[in-house]
Scaffold this motif. Structure first.
Motif, PDB file in Angstrom:
ATOM      1  N   GLN A  34       0.878  -1.689  -0.086  1.00  0.00           N
ATOM      2  CA  GLN A  34       0.123  -0.100  -0.219  1.00  0.00           C
ATOM      3  C   GLN A  34       0.868   1.005  -0.055  1.00  0.00           C
ATOM      4  O   GLN A  34       0.913   2.098  -0.353  1.00  0.00           O
ATOM      5  CB  GLN A  34      -1.011   0.058   1.325  1.00  0.00           C
ATOM      6  N   ASP A  38       0.817   4.290  -2.532  1.00  0.00           N
ATOM      7  CA  ASP A  38       1.176   5.386  -3.013  1.00  0.00           C
ATOM      8  C   ASP A  38       1.532   5.782  -3.282  1.00  0.00           C
ATOM      9  O   ASP A  38       1.607   7.723  -3.470  1.00  0.00           O
ATOM     10  CB  ASP A  38       0.558   6.056  -1.171  1.00  0.00           C
ATOM     11  N   LYS A  89      -6.745   0.700  -4.497  1.00  0.00           N
ATOM     12  CA  LYS A  89      -5.465   2.279  -4.779  1.00  0.00           C
ATOM     13  C   LYS A  89      -4.974   1.601  -5.898  1.00  0.00           C
ATOM     14  O   LYS A  89      -5.070   2.116  -6.818  1.00  0.00           O
ATOM     15  CB  LYS A  89      -4.463   1.445  -3.437  1.00  0.00           C
TER      16      LYS A  89
END
Length: 257
Positions: A34, A38, A89
């Motif tokens: 993650q 990002d 995401k």
């Protein structure tokens, strides 16, 4: 490190890196995944993302030792804090994501791959909806993506029976984009990511958004959505460059702006 992240040109390369565990996810690996997604979203110089695995497997899904550990995060947190954020995401990233499936992709590993924008595989790779074999249901967006890729009947059978799907069959049924022979796989799949990284990034991101919207809107509503997004695309510097290059009969130099 369970995730290896590299910036190569304008591509963010993410390598799943627990080869001794066939790149199965644990909490450390999921949280690090993650973080790098990002970073790919934030970094303007990253214009495409490439995800692959180290070793024989792409990803075997969840590390079951963590599931059975009484001190582990438990199934609820594994989904809500690990896989659901990862696939979200990827889907919402305003940049193209290539899944380069180098070996077996099983369970959540298969569904992480299938939520990417372009999925390619080595000839020796395979895909398995392995959940029913251990008494679970498909997760990580699999029940959303697979029926839309291969149709209701095929998706239902693959999920209920847990059949292993060789890469060539996955391509034939429309589950993935393309298969490369094992010898050329690394080079050919990487060239796709490099090609995408030199294209008009904002337009590609809006194309991803339009495709997502299409699942939840009528034809009339989707025409309106296309109109809104096209106005945004037409205001980008890359649109102006693309038109100029076409008129001047030269290769466009897109900057992602």
């Amino acid at each position: 490190m369970p995730i290896v992240f590299e910036r190569i040109g304008n591509v963010g390369k993410i390598t799943l890196n627990r080869p001794a565990k066939f790149n199965a996810f644990n909490r450390e690996m999921a949280l690090q995944m993650q973080e790098v997604l990002d970073e790919c979203a934030r970094a303007q110089d990253i214009r495409a993302v490439y995800i692959t695995g180290n070793g024989k497997a792409f990803c075997a899904g969840q590390d079951l030792a963590e599931v059975t550990d009484p001190k582990g995060p438990g199934m609820n947190r594994i989904l809500s804090e690990h896989y659901n954020p990862i696939v979200s995401k990827i889907k919402w990233l305003e940049k193209p994501v290539v899944a380069a499936v180098n070996g077996v992709a099983a369970g959540a590993g298969a569904n992480i791959a299938l939520c990417c924008d372009i999925v390619v595989a080595a000839q020796s790779a395979s895909f398995i909806q392995a959940f029913s074999g251990i008494g679970l249901i498909p997760d990580s967006g699999g029940t959303f993506m697979l029926p839309r890729l291969v149709g209701w009947q095929k998706a239902s059978a693959l999920m209920l029976l847990g059949d292993k799907v060789p890469a060539a069959e996955a391509e034939r049924m429309g589950m993935i984009y393309k298969v490369f022979d094992d010898e050329s796989f690394a080079t050919s799949s990487w060239q796709l990511a490099e090609r995408l990284s030199a294209m008009p990034t904002k337009a590609l991101g809006m194309t991803k958004l339009a495709l997502r919207w299409s699942f939840a809107h009528t034809f009339k509503e989707q025409l309106e959505n296309e109109d809104k997004l096209q106005q945004r695309a037409a205001a980008t510097a890359d649109f102006k460059e693309g038109v100029a290059a076409f008129l001047e009969k030269r290769t466009p130099n897109f900057t992602g702006e």
